[in-house]
Design a protein around this motif. Structure first.
Motif, PDB file in Angstrom:
ATOM      1  N   LYS A  58      13.426 -19.162  40.219  1.00 51.32           N
ATOM      2  CA  LYS A  58      12.473 -20.245  40.480  1.00 51.32           C
ATOM      3  C   LYS A  58      12.281 -21.117  39.239  1.00 51.32           C
ATOM      4  O   LYS A  58      12.334 -22.348  39.315  1.00 51.32           O
ATOM      5  CB  LYS A  58      11.127 -19.688  40.921  1.00 51.32           C
ATOM      6  CG  LYS A  58      10.092 -20.786  41.224  1.00 51.32           C
ATOM      7  CD  LYS A  58       8.704 -20.228  41.460  1.00 51.32           C
ATOM      8  CE  LYS A  58       8.642 -19.484  42.767  1.00 51.32           C
ATOM      9  NZ  LYS A  58       7.256 -19.070  43.111  1.00 51.32           N
ATOM     10  N   LEU A  59      12.071 -20.483  38.090  1.00 53.84           N
ATOM     11  CA  LEU A  59      11.860 -21.238  36.860  1.00 53.84           C
ATOM     12  C   LEU A  59      13.087 -22.059  36.499  1.00 53.84           C
ATOM     13  O   LEU A  59      12.975 -23.210  36.067  1.00 53.84           O
ATOM     14  CB  LEU A  59      11.507 -20.289  35.717  1.00 53.84           C
ATOM     15  CG  LEU A  59      11.226 -20.954  34.351  1.00 53.84           C
ATOM     16  CD1 LEU A  59      10.071 -21.939  34.470  1.00 53.84           C
ATOM     17  CD2 LEU A  59      10.918 -19.888  33.299  1.00 53.84           C
ATOM     18  N   LEU A  60      14.276 -21.485  36.706  1.00 53.77           N
ATOM     19  CA  LEU A  60      15.518 -22.212  36.417  1.00 53.77           C
ATOM     20  C   LEU A  60      15.645 -23.443  37.313  1.00 53.77           C
ATOM     21  O   LEU A  60      16.056 -24.513  36.863  1.00 53.77           O
ATOM     22  CB  LEU A  60      16.726 -21.303  36.611  1.00 53.77           C
ATOM     23  CG  LEU A  60      16.976 -20.254  35.532  1.00 53.77           C
ATOM     24  CD1 LEU A  60      18.139 -19.371  35.929  1.00 53.77           C
ATOM     25  CD2 LEU A  60      17.252 -20.930  34.194  1.00 53.77           C
ATOM     26  N   ALA A  61      15.313 -23.285  38.585  1.00 54.11           N
ATOM     27  CA  ALA A  61      15.375 -24.419  39.516  1.00 54.11           C
ATOM     28  C   ALA A  61      14.444 -25.533  39.068  1.00 54.11           C
ATOM     29  O   ALA A  61      14.809 -26.715  39.077  1.00 54.11           O
ATOM     30  CB  ALA A  61      15.013 -23.956  40.926  1.00 54.11           C
ATOM     31  N   LYS A  62      13.250 -25.170  38.639  1.00 54.63           N
ATOM     32  CA  LYS A  62      12.286 -26.170  38.176  1.00 54.63           C
ATOM     33  C   LYS A  62      12.743 -26.822  36.877  1.00 54.63           C
ATOM     34  O   LYS A  62      12.555 -28.025  36.670  1.00 54.63           O
ATOM     35  CB  LYS A  62      10.912 -25.538  38.023  1.00 54.63           C
ATOM     36  CG  LYS A  62      10.273 -25.172  39.359  1.00 54.63           C
ATOM     37  CD  LYS A  62       8.866 -24.638  39.198  1.00 54.63           C
ATOM     38  CE  LYS A  62       8.198 -24.398  40.548  1.00 54.63           C
ATOM     39  NZ  LYS A  62       6.808 -23.913  40.415  1.00 54.63           N
TER      40      LYS A  62
END
Length: 238
Positions: A58-62
């Motif tokens: 999730k953090l990587l996508a953001k």
């Protein structure tokens, strides 16, 4: 038996269990309602799970969306630029960079019947799928039969961001080799501005003269940018 107070693996097991459950919930939402059920970051998050199976994505996508701005820009990014994001390795960068060419092939490859380029709008949509947003200039050509159905397509040249050279002889030779009735040429401007340069205009006129000598129709030359493509035919220059 009670869990020992020093069992440090327990929080880790909880985290893994939550991660697996979260991913499965994302997949379930997508399978049930399609992409409309997910935000852009969630679609990207779900995609990344197939390249990064053991970490929260999730953090990587953001991070990717924050760096590149939009989902489209993420998919247009070069692998090296993607790998500059901490946590994105070669596998994830390759997976992301595959999305654009796969989509272009899906949209432009004939399925059962040949793709017919009946109008400037048809040609614009066809070449935009291949060229819009590329960081490097490319020159593509579509060969058509007498009914303007695409019989073959090629990338003739990959150049630098500043220029791309196309030889008139090369275009004509390929048209004759494919026994084409006509052809359409397109190239992109990485700057995003589709306004043709003087070199674009000179090339168009040289190709027009050469095509006429061998009886092959030169149907259009399109310049692809961020806005509507520039059509030499629609603007009365061909």
């Amino acid at each position: 038996m009670a869990r020992p107070y020093f069992d440090f693996s327990y929080p880790l097991m909880q985290a893994k269990s939550y991660l697996a459950g979260h991913r499965e919930r994302l997949r379930a939402r997508y399978r049930l309602n399609g992409e409309a059920a997910l935000e852009d970051y969630e679609l990207l998050e779900l995609l990344l799970t197939y390249a990064i199976p053991r970490h929260d994505t999730k953090l990587l996508a953001k991070k990717l969306l924050e760096r590149f701005g939009t989902l489209a820009r993420v998919f247009e990014a070069e692998p090296a630029a993607l790998e500059a994001i901490d946590g994105i390795g070669p596998q994830a960068a390759t997976l992301i960079s595959l999305i654009r060419p796969l989509a272009a092939r899906f949209l432009t490859e004939p399925r059962g019947a040949k793709t017919v380029l009946r109008s400037t709008a048809d040609a614009a949509a066809y070449f935009q799928a291949k060229l819009k947003g590329l960081a490097e200039e490319e020159v593509h050509i579509a060969f058509v039969n007498t009914k303007n159905a695409v019989t073959a397509a090629e990338c003739l040249q990959r150049g630098t961001v500043d220029q791309s050279v196309v030889y008139v002889r090369k275009v004509i030779e390929h048209a004759l080799a494919h026994k084409a009735s006509g052809f359409l040429l397109a190239h992109n401007h990485p700057s995003g501005d589709p306004t043709p340069s003087s070199d674009d205009r000179d090339l168009t006129q040289a190709l027009k003269a050469a095509a006429a000598t061998v009886g092959v129709r030169f149907l259009d030359h399109l310049v692809i940018g961020e806005t509507d493509p520039f059509s030499f035919k629609a603007n009365g220059l061909l």
